[in-house]
Design an enzyme around this catalytic site. Structure first.
Site, mmCIF file in Angstrom:
data_model
loop_
_atom_site.group_PDB
_atom_site.id
_atom_site.type_symbol
_atom_site.label_atom_id
_atom_site.label_comp_id
_atom_site.label_asym_id
_atom_site.label_seq_id
_atom_site.Cartn_x
_atom_site.Cartn_y
_atom_site.Cartn_z
ATOM 1 N N GLU A 118 -22.559 8.798 -27.687
ATOM 2 C CA GLU A 118 -22.831 9.808 -29.138
ATOM 3 C C GLU A 118 -22.592 9.100 -29.853
ATOM 4 O O GLU A 118 -23.056 9.581 -30.861
ATOM 5 C CB GLU A 118 -22.241 10.635 -28.240
ATOM 6 N N GLU A 138 -21.875 13.114 -18.616
ATOM 7 C CA GLU A 138 -20.533 13.742 -18.552
ATOM 8 C C GLU A 138 -20.522 14.069 -17.682
ATOM 9 O O GLU A 138 -19.480 14.491 -16.036
ATOM 10 C CB GLU A 138 -19.621 14.618 -20.016
HETATM 11 N N1 COA Z 1 -14.839 3.501 -18.877
HETATM 12 C C1 COA Z 1 -13.418 2.522 -18.123
HETATM 13 N N2 COA Z 1 -13.940 1.592 -17.608
HETATM 14 C C2 COA Z 1 -14.875 1.442 -17.243
HETATM 15 C C3 COA Z 1 -16.074 2.197 -17.771
HETATM 16 C C4 COA Z 1 -15.693 3.366 -18.115
HETATM 17 N N3 COA Z 1 -16.667 4.476 -19.099
HETATM 18 N N4 COA Z 1 -17.728 1.526 -17.823
HETATM 19 C C5 COA Z 1 -17.406 0.971 -17.109
HETATM 20 N N5 COA Z 1 -16.121 0.361 -17.066
HETATM 21 C C6 COA Z 1 -15.239 -0.759 -15.938
HETATM 22 C C7 COA Z 1 -15.512 -0.830 -14.517
HETATM 23 O O1 COA Z 1 -14.626 -0.158 -13.990
HETATM 24 C C8 COA Z 1 -15.656 -2.444 -14.347
HETATM 25 O O2 COA Z 1 -14.209 -2.671 -14.643
HETATM 26 P P1 COA Z 1 -13.866 -3.196 -13.088
HETATM 27 O O3 COA Z 1 -14.495 -4.607 -13.110
HETATM 28 O O4 COA Z 1 -12.153 -4.077 -13.484
HETATM 29 O O5 COA Z 1 -13.398 -2.510 -12.112
HETATM 30 C C9 COA Z 1 -16.822 -2.541 -15.363
HETATM 31 O O6 COA Z 1 -16.324 -1.512 -16.505
HETATM 32 C C10 COA Z 1 -17.879 -3.004 -15.416
HETATM 33 O O7 COA Z 1 -18.226 -1.715 -14.520
HETATM 34 P P2 COA Z 1 -19.258 -1.280 -13.206
HETATM 35 O O8 COA Z 1 -18.954 -0.111 -12.921
HETATM 36 O O9 COA Z 1 -18.777 -2.544 -12.273
HETATM 37 O O10 COA Z 1 -20.487 -2.341 -13.606
HETATM 38 P P3 COA Z 1 -22.354 -1.755 -13.319
HETATM 39 O O11 COA Z 1 -23.116 -2.667 -13.824
HETATM 40 O O12 COA Z 1 -22.251 -1.200 -11.690
HETATM 41 O O13 COA Z 1 -22.113 0.218 -13.535
HETATM 42 C C11 COA Z 1 -22.101 1.679 -15.564
HETATM 43 C C12 COA Z 1 -22.589 0.009 -14.623
HETATM 44 C C13 COA Z 1 -22.028 1.948 -16.690
HETATM 45 C C14 COA Z 1 -23.557 2.090 -14.276
HETATM 46 C C15 COA Z 1 -21.109 2.290 -14.806
HETATM 47 O O14 COA Z 1 -20.240 1.503 -15.560
HETATM 48 C C16 COA Z 1 -20.851 3.375 -15.398
HETATM 49 O O15 COA Z 1 -21.426 4.389 -15.120
HETATM 50 N N6 COA Z 1 -19.482 3.310 -15.643
HETATM 51 C C17 COA Z 1 -19.399 5.014 -16.546
HETATM 52 C C18 COA Z 1 -20.123 5.681 -17.266
HETATM 53 C C19 COA Z 1 -19.398 7.011 -17.701
HETATM 54 O O16 COA Z 1 -19.514 7.327 -17.604
HETATM 55 N N7 COA Z 1 -19.218 7.154 -19.247
HETATM 56 C C20 COA Z 1 -19.495 8.207 -19.411
HETATM 57 C C21 COA Z 1 -17.310 8.404 -19.348
HETATM 58 S S1 COA Z 1 -17.214 10.262 -19.926
#
Ligand code: COA
Length: 247
Positions: A118, A138
């Site tokens: 966004e 979301e």
């Molecule tokens: N908020 C807080 N922490 C986040 C984050 C977020 N939106 N997105 C990733 N992180 C953190 C993870 O918790 C992880 O932390 P850790 O190493 O302490 O466990 C680190 O970033 C790496 O992310 P990870 O999930 O292990 O990487 P991945 O390659 O397996 O997956 C994503 C990457 C982007 C697919 C996944 O992190 C994800 O789906 N994140 C959330 C995205 C989301 O829903 N955003 C919108 C929020 S409304």
């Protein structure tokens, strides 16, 4: 990037006329927490008011993301719903971003999810590296995009495709993002930085008032019936000819 992670948002002026804002929480894929939003608020006020700044360039620190969106670990942590709402109204970061009539460029690599996607949609020009992934996930978490995504995405790409992305939360890759016009260029990762700086430098070299007026005409006309939008265009063009500064 070697910059300190103590600052969640880096504000630099890497070249004349360019302010570069780097989302700087690479350990959590540059997730945007309250601290990032506070810093963004201050940085946007600074770029709005600093006459030296002609162009704003956004990027994400680290290897893996522009930004994976709002910091999920903060969800539900506001003392009350009313307080959360007041905080959003007091500091409408996204509204402020939209009101800054200076061109903004997003250099996107890795994940641009949720508010990361966004934020880029509030920029004027989006370029991506080949590894970029975009999503508004979301709804899959029980929320809706609320950094403008339900409105900015359908205004940026074909509405039907926007609906699919908002309603399904499904990610798309850089190649698809280019095909649907979500980004205007895709480059190899090693060229992203240079390409984004070249675009920013080009914009910074143009007559600043004209660039700002052109942006203002686009922003003010968006969503209006054509006749009203054209009146804005005429007004802004006249103001520019008269040498009056844009907002
Ligand atoms: N908020 C807080 N922490 C986040 C984050 C977020 N939106 N997105 C990733 N992180 C953190 C993870 O918790 C992880 O932390 P850790 O190493 O302490 O466990 C680190 O970033 C790496 O992310 P990870 O999930 O292990 O990487 P991945 O390659 O397996 O997956 C994503 C990457 C982007 C697919 C996944 O992190 C994800 O789906 N994140 C959330 C995205 C989301 O829903 N955003 C919108 C929020 S409304």
């Amino acid at each position: 990037m070697s910059a300190s992670q103590d600052q969640p948002l880096l504000y630099e002026k890497p070249a004349e006329g360019i302010a570069r804002l780097t989302l700087n929480r690479p350990d959590v894929l540059n997730a945007m927490n309250m601290a990032v939003r506070d810093e963004l608020w201050s940085a946007l006020l600074a770029v709005r008011d600093d006459p030296e700044v002609r162009v704003v360039l956004f990027r994400g620190a680290g290897e893996r993301a522009f930004s994976a969106g709002a910091d999920i670990s903060e969800f539900g942590t506001a003392p009350s719903y009313a307080e959360a709402r007041r905080a959003r109204q007091d500091r409408d970061v996204w509204g402020l971003m939209l009101s800054v009539m200076k061109p903004m460029v997003a250099a996107i690599h890795g994940y641009a999810y949720g508010a990361g996607c966004e934020l880029s949609l509030l920029c004027d020009i989006r370029i991506a590296s080949e590894d970029a992934m975009f999503a508004l996930p979301e709804v899959t978490l029980g929320y809706i995009p609320s950094a403008g995504g339900t409105q900015t995405l359908p205004r940026s790409i074909a509405p039907g495709i926007a609906r699919e992305m908002v309603l399904s939360g499904e990610p798309i890759d850089a190649r698809r993002a280019l095909a649907i016009g979500l980004v205007s260029r895709v480059v190899p990762l090693e060229r992203l930085e240079g390409e984004a700086m070249d675009i920013a430098a080009k914009l910074a070299s143009l007559p600043a008032d004209a660039v700002r007026a052109a942006k203002e005409a686009i922003v003010r006309g968006a969503g209006l019936p054509l006749d009203q939008a054209l009146r804005w265009e005429a007004m802004i063009a006249a103001r520019l000819r008269a040498g009056e500064t844009a907002l």
